[in-house]
Design an enzyme around this catalytic site. Structure first.
Site, PDB file in Angstrom:
ATOM      1  N   TYR A 191       0.831  -1.203   0.000  1.00 52.51           N
ATOM      2  CA  TYR A 191       0.000   0.000   0.000  1.00 52.51           C
ATOM      3  C   TYR A 191       0.862   1.249   0.000  1.00 52.51           C
ATOM      4  O   TYR A 191       1.814   1.374   0.772  1.00 52.51           O
ATOM      5  CB  TYR A 191      -0.927   0.029   1.223  1.00 52.51           C
ATOM      6  CG  TYR A 191      -1.642   1.355   1.341  1.00 52.51           C
ATOM      7  CD1 TYR A 191      -2.650   1.692   0.443  1.00 52.51           C
ATOM      8  CD2 TYR A 191      -1.271   2.284   2.315  1.00 52.51           C
ATOM      9  CE1 TYR A 191      -3.288   2.924   0.513  1.00 52.51           C
ATOM     10  CE2 TYR A 191      -1.905   3.516   2.398  1.00 52.51           C
ATOM     11  CZ  TYR A 191      -2.902   3.842   1.490  1.00 52.51           C
ATOM     12  OH  TYR A 191      -3.513   5.063   1.554  1.00 52.51           O
ATOM     13  N   HIS A 226      -4.262  16.495  -3.549  1.00 51.95           N
ATOM     14  CA  HIS A 226      -4.603  16.739  -2.143  1.00 51.95           C
ATOM     15  C   HIS A 226      -4.394  18.190  -1.725  1.00 51.95           C
ATOM     16  O   HIS A 226      -4.762  18.565  -0.602  1.00 51.95           O
ATOM     17  CB  HIS A 226      -3.782  15.813  -1.236  1.00 51.95           C
ATOM     18  CG  HIS A 226      -4.289  14.402  -1.218  1.00 51.95           C
ATOM     19  ND1 HIS A 226      -4.467  13.657  -2.358  1.00 51.95           N
ATOM     20  CD2 HIS A 226      -4.660  13.584  -0.190  1.00 51.95           C
ATOM     21  CE1 HIS A 226      -4.914  12.453  -2.046  1.00 51.95           C
ATOM     22  NE2 HIS A 226      -5.049  12.393  -0.730  1.00 51.95           N
ATOM     23  N   TYR A 232     -15.040  34.144  45.417  1.00 50.42           N
ATOM     24  CA  TYR A 232     -14.359  33.006  44.801  1.00 50.42           C
ATOM     25  C   TYR A 232     -13.293  33.435  43.796  1.00 50.42           C
ATOM     26  O   TYR A 232     -12.252  32.780  43.668  1.00 50.42           O
ATOM     27  CB  TYR A 232     -15.379  32.120  44.074  1.00 50.42           C
ATOM     28  CG  TYR A 232     -16.225  31.254  44.959  1.00 50.42           C
ATOM     29  CD1 TYR A 232     -16.174  31.340  46.346  1.00 50.42           C
ATOM     30  CD2 TYR A 232     -17.107  30.341  44.397  1.00 50.42           C
ATOM     31  CE1 TYR A 232     -16.965  30.539  47.147  1.00 50.42           C
ATOM     32  CE2 TYR A 232     -17.910  29.527  45.192  1.00 50.42           C
ATOM     33  CZ  TYR A 232     -17.836  29.637  46.565  1.00 50.42           C
ATOM     34  OH  TYR A 232     -18.630  28.840  47.353  1.00 50.42           O
TER      35      TYR A 232
END
Length: 507
Positions: free
Chosen positions: A55, A85, A282
């Site tokens: 491949y 691509h 806080y």
């Protein structure tokens, strides 16, 4: 100048990535990498010579992997792969991110598991050292068979096609190679695939964003310490015994950092014994817990990225140094480890921005700001002070919250269903970059607001470290005497953060 960074396939710390990408450090292929590279190449050439089927060497790709390619078409196969691509879209990646991609691609090929010739790595290195930067569109990767589209644009430049930035100009790759004295590649069997399969776009973009985030997470301690002083808060909640009772490493480190930043404060001493408040809100009291959790998240993300920088991420892999010399197909190109980590980093930074925005509000809100003037304005009503600076911080926080939705939970099957689960890691990297930038701006706004708040505590002096840092803020953003345009000062403060002007107070 530092010696060139030697690439041998080992993991690279984010600081080394930044040194090459941002500071232009030169690179070179380590001599001990060449035997591995040549051995894996010999396996590929043996497959071709014997007419075996493997491949990516003499087959098509993805859904076309069962199509056998003849030996006279192998060069065309690799060239067409790169061309087909190169489908990225959108704005080009910044040149520092392109440099990170070039670096990481060369480094993982230096592991000697990819079957490429040494000249492939040498061309990547030559481009880096000559500052030939391919034009790589930012979008188009789903992070499954790696960052196919971005890496295709990188590979396109290697073969003398596409465009690059060189010498401050955008030009054809062929022209830049001619000017830089670099010979374009003619890709041989497996080489196009080896250049395209990989996670180097998301690792490069995400790695540089992480380097900025690691600075920001520590400097939010500084901004928080300045805000606590301006609000006449108490550092009692940072006592080491509290944090040793819940021993998360990030929490312990943040508490220790805050204690150091708040040492020797006249403001603290002025209200130590006569303050009716029992404990702070806080956003002040829980800084070690919140800031520390963000530190822990980013430490994990660093580990993931640094593992990835020294990982073979193409397919198939060539295990040439084993007796069998096997070629194995797998999925190391899948971006899941990075995708999850990059989403985690964005969430952590957004939480830091959230607690910082609450401190900014507490500094400017006349209902809760411990006697400071409304919006820190010397003439509230006629002047709006820092009212809209807080609004801008809220807008940036909102954007970061939207961007913190994890891209890694999505998957769109591609390539005819062959690539049926994808990571969307590049989306995560691009989102993280924007979240980090937003965090730098919110940090700048808190530094500005806290420094202005300290003006109203004079002649009492804050802790020494806080006072010195406030002086640096004042070189960029003078005390607010009347309303003026603050946008450029916020921008300059954020730039100062990125440039390391506050790094003395990191811990």
């Amino acid at each position: 100048m530092k010696k060139p960074l030697k690439l041998d396939g080992r993991s690279l710390p984010v600081e080394e990535i930044a040194a090459v990408a941002l500071d232009g450090r030169a690179v070179a292929i380590a001599e001990d990498a060449y035997p591995r590279i040549k051995a894996s190449r010999a396996v590929v050439e043996g497959v071709v010579a014997r007419g075996e089927t493997a491949y990516g060497i003499n087959t098509g790709f993805g859904k076309l992997s069962d199509v056998r390619i003849g030996p006279d078409q192998l060069e065309a196969l690799q060239r067409n792969l790169v061309r087909s691509h190169a489908c990225g879209i959108g704005e080009p990646l910044p040149q520092d991110e392109v440099r990170a991609m070039l670096l990481l691609r060369a480094n993982v090929l230096a592991k000697g598991l990819s079957g490429v010739r040494p000249v492939v790595l040498e061309t990547l290195v030559a481009m880096l050292n000559a500052s030939v930067h391919p034009v790589i569109p930012a979008r188009g990767s789903v992070g499954a068979s790696g960052d196919l589209a971005p890496l295709a644009h990188l590979a396109l430049a290697l073969i003398g096609e596409g465009e690059v930035f060189y010498g401050g100009h955008r030009m054809s790759a062929a022209r830049s190679f001619e000017l830089a004295g670099i010979t374009p590649l003619t890709l041989a069997a497996k080489e196009g695939l080896a250049l395209l399969n990989g996670t180097q776009a998301m690792a490069g973009v995400g790695g540089l964003a992480l380097a900025r985030a690691l600075r920001v997470v520590e400097l939010f301690d500084l901004a928080g310490a300045m805000s606590l002083e301006a609000l006449r808060g108490t550092p009692a909640a940072f006592d080491a015994r509290i944090h040793e009772a819940r021993p998360h490493a990030g929490q312990i480190a943040a508490a220790a950092h805050l204690r150091g930043l708040l040492a020797e404060s006249e403001i603290r001493e002025s209200h130590r014994h006569d303050d009716p408040r029992v404990q702070d809100a806080y956003c002040l009291r829980c800084m070690p817990q919140v800031h520390g959790a963000a530190r822990g998240a980013l430490t994990h993300v660093r580990e993931v990225i640094e593992v990835e920088t020294g990982s073979a991420t193409d397919n198939p892999l060539i295990f040439a140094l084993e007796e069998s010399g096997e070629i194995l197909s797998g999925g190391n190109f899948h971006g899941a480890p990075l995708a999850l980590a990059l989403d985690y980093a964005a969430i952590a930074l957004t939480d830091l921005m959230s607690i910082s925005e609450r401190r900014i509000d507490r500094l400017i809100n006349p209902d809760i700001n411990e006697g400071l003037p409304a919006f820190l304005s010397p003439d509230a009503g006629v002047s709006s002070g820092l009212m809209i600076a807080h609004v801008a911080a809220a807008a940036l926080l909102n954007e970061a919250k939207v961007l913190s939705h994890p891209s890694s939970v999505d998957s769109v099957p591609t390539s005819g269903g062959k690539e049926d689960h994808v990571s969307m890691g590049m989306t995560g990297a691009l989102k993280l970059r924007q979240v980090v930038q937003n965090a730098e701006y919110v940090l700048a706004m808190e530094l500005m607001a806290a420094a202005q708040g300290l003006e109203y505590r004079l002649p009492l002096r804050p802790a020494q470290a806080v006072g010195r840092a406030a002086e640096v803020v004042r070189t960029i953003s003078p005390a607010l005497k009347e309303d003026r345009v603050l946008a450029s000062e916020i921008e300059k403060l954020a730039q100062a953060v990125r440039a390391g002007k506050f790094d003395e107070w990191r811990g």
